[in-house]
Design an enzyme around this catalytic site. Structure first.
Site, PDB file in Angstrom:
ATOM      1  CG  ASP A 227      -2.165   0.854   0.808  1.00 55.50           C
ATOM      2  OD1 ASP A 227      -2.039   1.665  -0.084  1.00 55.50           O
ATOM      3  OD2 ASP A 227      -3.220   0.832   1.735  1.00 55.50           O
TER       4      ASP A 227
HETATM    5  C1  BGC Z   1      -5.000   3.273  -0.047  1.00 52.90           C
HETATM    6  C2  BGC Z   1      -5.203   2.482  -1.100  1.00 52.90           C
HETATM    7  C3  BGC Z   1      -4.679   3.307  -2.444  1.00 52.90           C
HETATM    8  C4  BGC Z   1      -3.637   3.957  -2.228  1.00 52.90           C
HETATM    9  C5  BGC Z   1      -3.149   4.740  -3.585  1.00 52.90           C
HETATM   10  C6  BGC Z   1      -3.697   4.072  -0.099  1.00 52.90           C
HETATM   11  O1  BGC Z   1      -3.734   5.346   1.081  1.00 52.90           O
HETATM   12  O2  BGC Z   1      -5.018   2.436   1.328  1.00 52.90           O
HETATM   13  O3  BGC Z   1      -6.247   1.905  -1.347  1.00 52.90           O
HETATM   14  O4  BGC Z   1      -4.779   2.318  -3.462  1.00 52.90           O
HETATM   15  O5  BGC Z   1      -3.483   4.898  -1.140  1.00 52.90           O
HETATM   16  O6  BGC Z   1      -3.849   5.875  -3.541  1.00 52.90           O
END
Ligand code: BGC
Length: 753
Positions: A227
């Site tokens: 993530d």
């Molecule tokens: C979120 C993800 C997301 C990523 C990119 C993170 O903070 O938890 O779900 O895909 O950011 O935006």
């Protein structure tokens, strides 16, 4: 183009496994390696060209906002999920995106979970089946998926640091289960590891999770991506099995890898392996950009949304709305709809349908008089009394009032959890006063997570739960209200009576850095049905405008660990509609406490009035199995299995019980196992009973230490005793080593079987 990482230098490999920019991987032009572009996801493409962020703040290119997962979950339709995936593939390619960051399939452990709108359900089978359909369709369209957030990331409070403390059976049966289903059924291009810790270990550094479970047991061959910002120690994460750290630029991470290899702390083979998997993403390159059909996709978003809303209540068949009625529409969400959640999934929608516009248009065509009163203003509560009074006065002049209520976006977003189930006080007051003034009242809800209906439920005639329906939701709601389409959604999560009743209530969202999943496998309806607790509306509930009958249920064992079910479904009403066949499983087989029932299979069928169809559903092994903590594997226990055809998780329409041979494993017996467990063993059991009989007979003549009286069967005081004690008490009548030899059962299959 290199076919393997061996053709790259160490520095190139280190750069490849660490993002280059916010949304892209490192290109290595000399080696023919192109950059791969990823972006959010999951229900629309959030393609940023300039300012970048993972919070949904900066501008993104216009794209269709399809129904978010909360709505797709409520459709109970793999077809809906697949059509969203297929359309997203087209838009992703048009916007130059190779990997779309979705779907999110965490389990809705608490109704307060801040990202519940991005997740499908409280049930892993439903979530897993829908997500698999989405992934297959997205990838068939040439765009890679990213299954997220792996794993046990079920809250936003302290999401970057919290440790989700979950026992293994609960992980396997509930929180990992949907991931396993999608990984093994649909082979997503990437799996995104979550920010949180699992039993104390960060997901990004969790070798057990990323390597032993995901790869060695489930056979995953794609790339694990972090993530955004979840990697703390790049070397440790690489060793755990995290292939690609996102986002870039790389800062010190790539250098840390090079240093670790050069100093001998990190085996270069670990870098090669990750680089190889990142190279595997090269296949997800969008073809030459071509525009997508904005109008066609908007129509699709409308059509799909209409299949997601759930009609909770329809007293006196107030819906569909009658032609020629005087209709009051009130509530700000009728003109300023809530149709998606906040945070990284926030889409810059190409257009948005307001429900009021649709109601006006459909109403005009049916000779209705439609007027609007705002009723409340979430941003300015000082106006509440005046706005409500005007709405109530108008309600008294109408035949039917439709109140659009729900949660404002400020209360529902990625990044924080909700703190209450209730609607805002001014909305509750509006509903109650309008309901008192209008002859009939319909409430239409817009919310990403379930809201409490208490305090006003009984005062209104109908409730249509829209959740968040995407940009076509306004039009879809109007179609449903006027009966252009019959509602066919079903709840993918329970609506409780009180927050205090929810199974995670006492531990959500944790304390001192830990959230203990004390409810175990009893998540959502598993809990309510097991303890018999009342709820407002159960999982699986949903009404329509036509009636369906189910009959001739035939349940067959198709193997030692497989069941097939056939059932006839007939539309016995007046309108075309869709029906969800829901099969649940009840069993007490095996040594663990099972939920009273679990969803075992489902399908949605479309039928014209007066027609019927025969449906066949297979219950897969995993639905029948429990996770055995002693054997570290799923086991289908020998015993009786009851298949229940249900209208929802509480209402059983028909059922049949069959005996299954199961895996035939009676394993894990030690001398610390109870006498009762030993007696259940097919070989050792009879021998022990004989020995006990002999002891009992002897005790009849000379008082024995054990005082065993077997005339009424094995008494609990003996049955619950560890075998080692009985061996001692038997004074040589039972031999421990001999018993252990008898108990050595058949060789065990692989744990993932
Ligand atoms: C979120 C993800 C997301 C990523 C990119 C993170 O903070 O938890 O779900 O895909 O950011 O935006």
């Amino acid at each position: 183009m290199p076919t393997d990482a061996a053709q790259l230098t160490l520095a190139q490999k280190a750069s490849l496994v660490t993002g280059s920019s916010f949304w892209s991987t490192q290109p290595i032009p000399d080696a023919g390696v192109a950059s791969v572009t990823m972006t959010d996801g999951p229900h629309g493409v959030r393609r940023q060209q300039q300012g970048t962020d993972h919070l949904g703040l900066h501008h993104a290119e216009p794209a269709t906002c399809f129904p978010p997962a909360v709505a797709v979950g409520s459709s109970w339709s793999a077809e809906v999920a697949a059509r969203v995936g297929a359309a997203l593939a087209v838009e992703s390619r048009a916007l130059g995106v190779g990997v779309l960051l979705g779907p999110g399939i965490n389990i809705k452990r608490s109704p307060l979970g801040g990202r519940n709108f991005e997740y499908y359900s409280e049930d892993p089978l439903l979530s897993g089946e829908l997500a698999s359909a989405y992934v297959r369709a997205l990838q068939a369209g040439g765009v890679g998926a990213s299954l997220k957030h792996f794993a046990a990331n079920d809250q936003e409070t302290d999401r970057m640091t919290i440790s989700s403390d979950v026992d293994e059976r609960t992980l396997r049966e509930v929180h990992l289960s949907a991931f396993e289903r999608v990984v093994t059924d649909a082979a997503p291009a990437t799996v995104m590891c979550s920010y949180n810790r699992i039993n104390g270990v960060y997901a990004s550094e969790n070798h057990w999770l990323l390597t032993e479970v995901l790869r060695e047991e489930w056979g995953y061959e794609g790339a694990v991506v972090s993530d955004w910002g979840a990697v703390r120690d790049r070397v440790r994460s690489l060793e755990a099995g995290l292939d690609l750290a996102m986002p870039g630029p790389q800062g010190l991470q790539a250098q840390a890898i090079v240093d670790a290899v050069e100093s001998g702390r990190l085996d270069v083979a670990v870098v090669d392996r990750a680089a190889e998997r990142v190279l595997g993403l090269q296949r997800w390159q969008p073809d030459a950009a071509s525009a997508f059909d904005v109008d066609a996709h908007h129509e699709l978003a409308r059509e799909l949304a209409a299949e997601c809303a759930v009609l909770l209540r329809n007293d006196g068949e107030v819906l569909p709305l009658a032609g020629g009625s005087r209709i009051l529409v009130t509530g700000e969400f009728a003109i300023d709809p809530r149709y998606q959640g906040g945070g990284s999934s926030h889409v810059n929608a190409t257009r948005v349908d307001a429900p009021f516009e649709g109601i006006e248009a459909f109403g005009a065509a049916r000779g209705c008089e439609v007027r609007f009163e705002r009723g409340f203003d979430s941003a300015d509560t000082a106006t509440a009394d005046a706005l409500r009074d005007a709405a109530v006065a108008a309600a008294a002049e109408a035949d039917v009032a439709i109140v659009f209520a729900g949660n404002p976006e400020s209360e529902e977003s990625e990044g924080f959890d909700r703190t209450r189930l209730e609607l805002a006080a001014e909305q509750v007051l509006l509903i109650r006063e309008v309901a008192a003034a209008a002859p009939r009242t319909v409430v239409v809800l817009a919310n990403g997570g379930v809201v409490s209906l208490e305090g006003w439920h009984d005062e209104v005639d109908a409730i249509l739960e829209g959740f968040l329906l995407g940009q076509g939701g306004g039009h879809a709601l109007a179609e449903l209200l006027f009966g252009v389409v019959s509602p066919s959604g079903r709840l993918a999560e329970t609506i409780p009576l009180r927050l205090e009743d929810t199974p995670s209530h006492l531990t959500f969202p944790g304390e001192q850095g830990h959230v203990r999943y004390a409810e175990g496998v009893m998540v959502g309806y598993r809990h309510y049905t097991t303890v018999g607790a009342p709820v407002r509306y159960p999982f699986g509930h949903g009404l329509g405008y036509t009636r369906f009958a189910t009959s001739d249920v035939v349940v067959t064992a198709t193997g030692p660990d497989a069941i097939a079910v056939e059932v006839t479904v007939a539309n016995v009403g007046e309108l075309a509609g869709k029906h969800v066949v829901q099969l649940y499983l009840h069993t007490d087989a095996g040594p663990v406490r099972r939920p009273a029932r679990v969803l075992a299979a489902f399908t949605k069928v479309a039928l014209d009035p007066g027609t019927s169809t025969r449906v066949r559903l297979e219950l897969d092994r995993r639905v029948l199995a429990y996770w055995d903590v002693e054997l570290h594997r799923f086991v289908v226990a020998t015993g009786d299995y009851t298949v229940q055809l249900c209208a929802d998780a509480v209402t059983v329409l028909d059922q049949a019980t069959i005996a299954l041979e199961g895996d035939g494993i009676v394993a894990g017996l030690t001398l610390q196992s109870t006498v009762g467990e030993w007696i259940a063993h097919p070989v050792a059991g009879p021998e022990i009973v004989n020995a006990l009989m002999a002891l009992s007979a002897a005790a009849g003549s000379q008082a024995q230490a054990a005082d065993i009286d077997l005339s009424a069967g094995i008494p609990d005081i003996v049955g619950l005793m560890p075998m080692v004690q009985l061996v001692h008490l038997s004074g040589g009548g039972l031999d421990g080593d001999h018993l252990l030899a008898l108990a050595a059962g058949p060789a065990l299959p692989h744990p993932s079987a």
